[in-house]
Design an enzyme around this catalytic site. Structure first.
Site, PDB file in Angstrom:
ATOM      1  N   GLY A  70      25.119  85.685  50.904  1.00 34.63           N
ATOM      2  CA  GLY A  70      23.800  86.163  51.309  1.00 34.63           C
ATOM      3  C   GLY A  70      22.739  85.069  51.295  1.00 34.63           C
ATOM      4  N   THR A  71      22.792  84.211  50.302  1.00 30.09           N
ATOM      5  CA  THR A  71      21.778  83.160  50.188  1.00 30.09           C
ATOM      6  C   THR A  71      21.841  82.220  51.392  1.00 30.09           C
ATOM      7  OG1 THR A  71      21.878  83.291  47.788  1.00 30.09           O
ATOM      8  CG2 THR A  71      20.972  81.259  48.711  1.00 30.09           C
ATOM      9  N   CYS A 120      19.116  87.829  39.124  1.00 29.33           N
ATOM     10  CA  CYS A 120      18.760  86.429  39.341  1.00 29.33           C
ATOM     11  C   CYS A 120      17.564  86.053  38.474  1.00 29.33           C
ATOM     12  CB  CYS A 120      18.458  86.175  40.811  1.00 29.33           C
ATOM     13  SG  CYS A 120      19.640  86.946  41.897  1.00 29.33           S
TER      14      CYS A 120
HETATM   15  N1  PLP Z   1      19.465  89.047  49.166  1.00 25.57           N
HETATM   16  C1  PLP Z   1      19.449  90.094  48.312  1.00 25.57           C
HETATM   17  C2  PLP Z   1      18.590  91.287  48.636  1.00 25.57           C
HETATM   18  C3  PLP Z   1      20.240  90.086  47.165  1.00 25.57           C
HETATM   19  O1  PLP Z   1      20.212  91.131  46.326  1.00 25.57           O
HETATM   20  C4  PLP Z   1      21.033  88.935  46.895  1.00 25.57           C
HETATM   21  C5  PLP Z   1      21.838  88.853  45.655  1.00 25.57           C
HETATM   22  O2  PLP Z   1      21.579  89.537  44.680  1.00 25.57           O
HETATM   23  C6  PLP Z   1      21.039  87.876  47.830  1.00 25.57           C
HETATM   24  C7  PLP Z   1      20.230  87.969  48.947  1.00 25.57           C
HETATM   25  C8  PLP Z   1      21.899  86.669  47.632  1.00 25.57           C
HETATM   26  O3  PLP Z   1      23.236  86.969  47.959  1.00 25.57           O
HETATM   27  P1  PLP Z   1      24.455  86.055  47.432  1.00 25.57           P
HETATM   28  O4  PLP Z   1      24.622  86.377  45.983  1.00 25.57           O
HETATM   29  O5  PLP Z   1      25.631  86.471  48.250  1.00 25.57           O
HETATM   30  O6  PLP Z   1      24.068  84.650  47.670  1.00 25.57           O
END
Ligand code: PLP
Length: 391
Positions: free
Chosen positions: A69-70, A333
């Site tokens: 996601g990041t 986070c």
């Molecule tokens: N966006 C949202 C809304 C999230 O909740 C998260 C992770 O908690 C992310 C992005 C980041 O995703 P990833 O952990 O796959 O990098």
């Protein structure tokens, strides 16, 4: 152990785990090569692309695998900026986003600000909702991107993303619409969303797949800069030898989510509402996010977020952990940082209220017995903390 932290990550589903195994061992072919061994890796990637696409009503050609996601959020914002700058050398442009996005969006937006981009951070109402009117009112002649999350990771609010996209399109067709759907993908029905958004981020480990893999949906036909440059993987838009095992596991998790989404939603809503009802019995508890009668569709099925007066969320977490309960204070986070959550602040919680926040995120694998047990333990811990005992 009672696991109530599914917004942080989920346990891998057995079929997703099994789907990965061959690609960690005997099926080691590089999907770009021409022989049969490689073709089997390529086929697994193709199947996963189809399964991920089906969850949002997209075409497989619109799905680009990333590391999570990041990365997808970084690509969406930085890619939109680069695409805009190629046509507009004079202006750095303007982005509209919200004050309650995940840091993957907020910190990327701040990075773009350091390059000269103007950013509007829309403030939500007291339940975390952003309206289409707020977005359209913020549009400027140099706006090139709107990024509003599909559902919030801390308080579970589901944003009216399709309505926002349509309203923006009604005014300007050249503004890209991105949504961070990391918390919503596979959790709520997103069938129509690919017809409204241009870009969408999702992550495998939030829906029972492995960590380190995600997607960026890029609507067919839009001009959009690549993120990783190198080979021709992912149609030359995201170079790098594919994480075949991760992608295969993610694809299997998407397939499972697609088949079981309705029963999963109903099961989670029952568990969620029971936990909310039990926590509401504790004095001085505020439920964060939409929770009035009829509002239940505005909230993620598995999300319970509360502020409990007179306690520190972090101390409660330690005590919950001793009892075998995994939960989180604000977003995972942000755990470790004692700063009150930016999301709770944005919906009007005071610093003291925000410090007493706890987030429980359930899955259809939880049982009513677990919820009842957890609710009892939470009530005891709150009482101890309010009486000055943290042991
Ligand atoms: N966006 C949202 C809304 C999230 O909740 C998260 C992770 O908690 C992310 C992005 C980041 O995703 P990833 O952990 O796959 O990098």
């Amino acid at each position: 152990m009672i696991y109530l932290d599914n917004a942080a990550t989920t346990k891998i589903e057995e079929p997703a785990f099994n789907a990965m195994l061959p690609f960690l061992k005997e099926e080691y072919g590089n999907a770009s090569a021409v022989y049969e061994l490689a073709r089997r890796s390529k086929k697994a990637i193709f199947e996963a692309r189809k399964n991920a696409a089906s969850l949002i009503g997209a075409m497989p050609s619109e799905i680009f695998f990333t590391s999570g996601g990041t990365e997808s959020d970084n690509w969406a914002l930085c890619g939109a900026y680069e695409t805009f700058r190629k046509k507009n050398t004079e202006s750095s442009g303007h982005i509209i986003t919200t004050a309650i996005e995940h840091h993957a969006i907020l910190h990327t937006a701040q990075y773009l600000e350091s390059l000269g981009v103007s950013v509007t951070y829309l403030k939500p109402d007291h339940e975390g909702l952003i309206t289409a009117a707020q977005v359209t009112e913020a549009i400027r002649p140099d706006t090139f991107l709107v990024s509003v999350m599909t559902a919030n990771n801390e308080i579970g609010t589901i944003e009216p993303v399709c309505e926002i996209a349509d309203a923006v399109r009604g005014i300007r067709k050249d503004i890209l619409i991105h949504t961070d759907a990391v918390q919503a993908f596979g959790q709520i029905n997103l069938q129509g969303i690919a017809k409204h958004a241009d870009l969408l981020s999702a992550s495998s480990h939030k829906l029972g797949g492995p960590k380190g893999v995600g997607i960026l949906f890029i609507r067919d036909g839009i001009k959009f800069s690549p993120f990783m440059r190198g080979g021709m993987q992912e149609s030359g838009r995201r170079a790098g030898t594919e994480n075949v095992a991760g992608i295969a596991g993610f694809g299997e998790a998407c397939k499972l989510a697609f088949a079981g989404i309705d029963s999963k939603i109903s099961a989670e809503i029952l568990l969620r509402d029971r936990l909310i009802a039990k926590l509401s019995d504790i004095t001085d508890v505020i439920i964060n996010g939409p929770y009035n009668a009829g509002d239940y569709l505005k909230r993620l099925p598995g999300n319970v977020s509360v502020c409990i007066k007179g306690i520190e969320g972090e101390s409660a977490l330690i005590m919950l952990d001793r009892e075998g309960i995994c939960a989180s204070a604000g977003s995972a986070c942000a755990t470790g940082a004692m700063e009150p959550s930016h999301v709770l602040k944005a919906i009007g919680r005071s610093d003291d209220e925000a410090k007493g926040s706890l987030r429980f995120t359930l899955s259809h694998h939880n049982t009513m017995e677990e919820i009842d047990k957890a609710a009892g333990i939470i009530a005891e811990i709150v009482e101890k903390l309010r009486n000055g005992k943290n042991f």
